[in-house]
Design a protein around this motif. Structure first.
Motif, PDB file in Angstrom:
ATOM      1  N   ILE A   1     -21.323  23.050  21.849  1.00  0.00           N
ATOM      2  CA  ILE A   1     -22.294  22.778  22.910  1.00  0.00           C
ATOM      3  C   ILE A   1     -23.712  23.041  22.406  1.00  0.00           C
ATOM      4  O   ILE A   1     -24.631  22.285  22.700  1.00  0.00           O
TER       5      ILE A   1
ATOM      6  N   ALA B   1     -24.742  20.182  20.228  1.00  0.00           N
ATOM      7  CA  ALA B   1     -24.963  18.952  20.999  1.00  0.00           C
ATOM      8  C   ALA B   1     -26.252  18.992  21.798  1.00  0.00           C
ATOM      9  O   ALA B   1     -26.866  17.950  22.028  1.00  0.00           O
ATOM     10  N   THR B   2     -26.686  20.165  22.222  1.00  0.00           N
ATOM     11  CA  THR B   2     -27.826  20.221  23.130  1.00  0.00           C
ATOM     12  C   THR B   2     -29.140  20.580  22.461  1.00  0.00           C
ATOM     13  O   THR B   2     -30.198  20.291  23.014  1.00  0.00           O
TER      14      THR B   2
ATOM     15  N   TRP C   1     -20.343  16.531  21.507  1.00  0.00           N
ATOM     16  CA  TRP C   1     -19.834  16.568  22.883  1.00  0.00           C
ATOM     17  C   TRP C   1     -18.343  16.252  22.918  1.00  0.00           C
ATOM     18  O   TRP C   1     -17.582  16.879  23.671  1.00  0.00           O
TER      19      TRP C   1
END
Length: 99
Positions: free
Chosen positions: A22, A25-26, A51
């Motif tokens: 996560i 991905a962010t 993701w």
């Protein structure tokens, strides 16, 4: 009850990789952690890979718990095939995006 216990143990084992997926991905600066290997990968492809990996990591404890709770040969074979497919998919996608 054994299925819940196995799911909790699997969730504890997957918690750190899930958080890392996560985070990758962010946060837009995480592409720099991989150096020049990801210079040809697009930002959308990089995020999509992490993701998908995060979703598969989140689904793994559910699959483990369900497989142990049923404890029949057929269900365990399906869960084992799913885990094997998960590992192959992650390795192939990692090779595709990283190299």
């Amino acid at each position: 009850m054994w299925g819940v216990l196995a799911g909790v143990i699997a969730a504890a084992l997957v918690a750190y990789p899930l958080a890392a997926c996560i985070a990758f991905a962010t946060h837009p600066a995480t592409r720099r952690l991989f150096g020049e290997r990801l210079s040809s990968a697009s930002q959308a492809g990089f995020q999509a890979f992490w993701w998908v990996t995060a979703l598969l990591c989140a689904a793994l404890p559910l699959a483990v718990g369900f497989g142990i709770a049923r404890l029949s040969g057929r269900v365990l074979a399906v869960v084992g095939a799913g885990v094997a497919l998960l590992v192959v998919l992650v390795v192939v996608l990692a090779q595709f995006f990283a190299f």
